[in-house]
Design an enzyme around this catalytic site. Structure first.
Site, PDB file in Angstrom:
ATOM      1  N   CYS A  42       0.836  -1.200   0.000  1.00 17.71           N
ATOM      2  CA  CYS A  42       0.000   0.000   0.000  1.00 17.71           C
ATOM      3  C   CYS A  42       0.872   1.250   0.000  1.00 17.71           C
ATOM      4  CB  CYS A  42      -0.890  -0.019   1.247  1.00 17.71           C
ATOM      5  SG  CYS A  42      -1.913   1.446   1.482  1.00 17.71           S
ATOM      6  N   HIS A  43       0.340   2.346  -0.556  1.00 16.68           N
ATOM      7  CA  HIS A  43       1.095   3.591  -0.600  1.00 16.68           C
ATOM      8  C   HIS A  43       1.426   4.098   0.803  1.00 16.68           C
ATOM      9  CE1 HIS A  43       2.410   7.538  -2.038  1.00 16.68           C
ATOM     10  NE2 HIS A  43       2.454   6.984  -3.244  1.00 16.68           N
ATOM     11  N   THR A  44       0.606   3.741   1.789  1.00 17.00           N
ATOM     12  CA  THR A  44       0.891   4.143   3.162  1.00 17.00           C
ATOM     13  C   THR A  44       2.217   3.576   3.648  1.00 17.00           C
ATOM     14  OG1 THR A  44      -1.468   4.290   3.637  1.00 17.00           O
ATOM     15  CG2 THR A  44      -0.004   4.146   5.533  1.00 17.00           C
ATOM     16  N   HIS A  63       0.479  -3.889   6.062  1.00 23.66           N
ATOM     17  CA  HIS A  63      -0.722  -3.852   6.900  1.00 23.66           C
ATOM     18  C   HIS A  63      -1.980  -4.364   6.195  1.00 23.66           C
ATOM     19  CE1 HIS A  63      -0.490  -0.016   4.739  1.00 23.66           C
ATOM     20  NE2 HIS A  63      -1.798  -0.039   4.734  1.00 23.66           N
ATOM     21  N   GLU A  64      -1.943  -4.586   4.879  1.00 18.96           N
ATOM     22  CA  GLU A  64      -3.121  -5.110   4.160  1.00 18.96           C
ATOM     23  C   GLU A  64      -3.010  -6.626   4.096  1.00 18.96           C
ATOM     24  OE1 GLU A  64      -4.342  -1.663   0.928  1.00 18.96           O
ATOM     25  OE2 GLU A  64      -3.278  -3.429   0.246  1.00 18.96           O
ATOM     26  N   CYS A  93     -12.732  -0.352  20.655  1.00 17.81           N
ATOM     27  CA  CYS A  93     -12.606  -0.626  22.087  1.00 17.81           C
ATOM     28  C   CYS A  93     -13.937  -0.999  22.731  1.00 17.81           C
ATOM     29  CB  CYS A  93     -12.011   0.582  22.807  1.00 17.81           C
ATOM     30  SG  CYS A  93     -13.127   2.010  22.956  1.00 17.81           S
ATOM     31  N   CYS A  96     -15.328   3.723  24.370  1.00 10.45           N
ATOM     32  CA  CYS A  96     -15.113   5.163  24.241  1.00 10.45           C
ATOM     33  C   CYS A  96     -16.433   5.870  23.939  1.00 10.45           C
ATOM     34  CB  CYS A  96     -14.083   5.456  23.147  1.00 10.45           C
ATOM     35  SG  CYS A  96     -14.701   5.151  21.475  1.00 10.45           S
ATOM     36  N   CYS A  99     -18.045   4.677  20.639  1.00  8.30           N
ATOM     37  CA  CYS A  99     -18.627   3.336  20.764  1.00  8.30           C
ATOM     38  C   CYS A  99     -19.888   3.364  21.618  1.00  8.30           C
ATOM     39  CB  CYS A  99     -17.604   2.378  21.363  1.00  8.30           C
ATOM     40  SG  CYS A  99     -16.217   1.975  20.260  1.00  8.30           S
ATOM     41  N   CYS A 107     -14.517   4.839  16.495  1.00 11.58           N
ATOM     42  CA  CYS A 107     -13.846   4.558  17.775  1.00 11.58           C
ATOM     43  C   CYS A 107     -12.617   5.445  17.974  1.00 11.58           C
ATOM     44  CB  CYS A 107     -13.437   3.102  17.851  1.00 11.58           C
ATOM     45  SG  CYS A 107     -12.596   2.648  19.384  1.00 11.58           S
ATOM     46  N   ARG A 111      -7.314  -0.317  19.423  1.00 15.54           N
ATOM     47  CA  ARG A 111      -6.325  -1.093  20.158  1.00 15.54           C
ATOM     48  C   ARG A 111      -5.293  -1.748  19.256  1.00 15.54           C
ATOM     49  NH1 ARG A 111     -10.688  -3.818  24.381  1.00 15.54           N
ATOM     50  NH2 ARG A 111     -10.987  -1.944  25.651  1.00 15.54           N
ATOM     51  N   CYS A 162      -7.117  -2.630   4.131  1.00 19.84           N
ATOM     52  CA  CYS A 162      -6.849  -1.191   4.070  1.00 19.84           C
ATOM     53  C   CYS A 162      -7.458  -0.576   2.816  1.00 19.84           C
ATOM     54  CB  CYS A 162      -5.348  -0.900   4.141  1.00 19.84           C
ATOM     55  SG  CYS A 162      -4.968   0.870   4.266  1.00 19.84           S
ATOM     56  N   ARG A 356      -2.297  -3.205  -7.107  1.00 23.34           N
ATOM     57  CA  ARG A 356      -1.684  -3.735  -5.906  1.00 23.34           C
ATOM     58  C   ARG A 356      -0.723  -4.865  -6.261  1.00 23.34           C
ATOM     59  NH1 ARG A 356      -2.877   0.120  -3.442  1.00 23.34           N
ATOM     60  NH2 ARG A 356      -3.776   0.275  -1.342  1.00 23.34           N
TER      61      ARG A 356
END
Length: 361
Positions: A42-44, A63-64, A93, A96, A99, A107, A111, A162, A356
């Site tokens: 991913c570009h992130t 992360h994907e 969570c 919060c 939520c 959220c 976490r 993602c 991708r």
């Protein structure tokens, strides 16, 4: 017992990534150890490598991802070893203020795992978006694991973690695209292409893809766009208006994250229409708009966090749509690669050659 595994790490700002041996601890309370099967580039991740997110080097990228739960810590009940899961970076969570108002997709206290993963010398790693999945195994909060139908191949399923979810959700969740709506999507990378596909699936009558790259525009037509606008050859705002009876689109998704494209999105929408910003800007960027226009045009200016998704709701639903032949996740997978090919994949992504690249382990 700690696990020594291979992983892709960005050791310092702007330097090429490298494959390192890292140490992943066994899961503690509320955590899960996941054996990664596939992870999209991913570009992130490139933003992390370039220091565009923060300076907490070294980063464990990726992360994907999708994979199998290998072990869980004390108190984990939602997943168990052997479950096929997609990883998410917004584990809600449940407590919060968002939520408690029944809006867990907002959220404010998501976490992550609390134990650090490290290099062999003990240097703590910063996992990208709290995941770090360009690795044979990773440690996450159990809530970051969303169980889905194992019939889906990991290379396709992981992309929901993602980019595809962000784009699809920007159109369907944040933009609330409905039957008969006109939609314009500015920027046709992976996120924008998912917004195009989402708008089509939601029943939009007109889906206008906007980009500077003709290859991406051709691809957008195959993903559900009804019209395209080449930003190098036409005034984007005027072109979108012309395609929508002179009014502008009901929903405009900005999937670039730049001031000039955001301004295009603002003026390319119909009166009382909706602009959705899902492209990620850099910290120094600013937008300047006449306040009278903001007031006079009405409608909504929204930002889309992760496509305003709720992973426990949206991931299984989209996998079911995929397995039913209604949402083509395979179309987002341009190539499959190994851990050692991530740096080259960044170059291909930068050149606009792929939707991708997906690391398969």
């Amino acid at each position: 017992m700690a696990h020594e595994v291979r992983a892709v790490v960005a050791l310092k700002k702007g330097a090429p990534v490298s494959v390192e041996t890292i140490v992943v601890p066994d899961p503690g309370p509320g955590e899960a150890l996941v054996k990664i099967e596939a992870c999209g580039v991913c570009h992130t991740d490139l933003h992390y490598r370039e220091g565009g997110i923060n300076d907490d080097f070294p980063f464990l990228l990726g992360h994907e991802a999708a994979g199998r739960v290998e072990a869980v810590g004390e108190g984990v009940t939602d997943v168990e070893p052997g479950d096929f899961v997609i990883l998410n970076w917004r584990a809600v969570c449940g407590q919060c203020r968002a939520c408690s108002k029944g809006k867990p997709w907002y959220c404010f206290s998501t976490r992550n795992a609390t134990q650090p993963m490290t290099l062999l010398d003990g240097t703590p790693l910063s996992p990208a978006l709290g995941i770090g999945a360009f690795a044979e195994k990773t440690l996450v909060a159990a809530g970051q694991c969303t169980k889905v139908d194992p019939a889906a191949p990991a290379a396709a399923a992981g992309l929901l973690g993602c980019g595809v979810m962000a784009g699809f959700g920007a159109a369907v969740n944040t933009g609330a695209v409905g039957r008969g709506d006109s939609v314009a999507v500015i920027g046709c990378g992976g996120v924008g292409m998912a917004a195009v596909a989402g708008a089509k699936l939601a029943g939009a009558s007109k889906v206008i893809a906007v980009d500077l790259d003709r290859r991406k525009l051709e691809r957008a037509l195959s993903m559900g766009a009804t019209h395209t606008v080449d930003g190098t050859a036409a005034d984007v705002v005027e072109a979108v208006r012309e395609l929508t009876g002179g009014f502008g689109a009901d929903v405009v998704v900005e999937a670039v994250g730049r001031p000039e494209t955001y301004e295009q999105a603002f003026y390319a929408r119909d009166l009382a229409g909706t602009v959705v910003l899902v492209g990620v800007p850099t910290p120094e960027m600013k937008v300047e708009l006449p306040l009278l226009d903001v007031f006079g045009r009405g409608g909504s200016l929204k930002s889309s966090w992760y496509g305003d998704c709720l992973p426990s709701r949206d991931f299984p639903a989209l996998i079911d749509l995929y397995l039913g032949g209604r949402f083509d996740l395979d179309a987002f997978v341009s190539e499959t690669i190994g851990l050692g090919d991530v740096e080259e994949a960044f170059e291909k992504m930068h050149r606009g050659e792929v939707l991708r690249s997906v690391v398969v382990l």
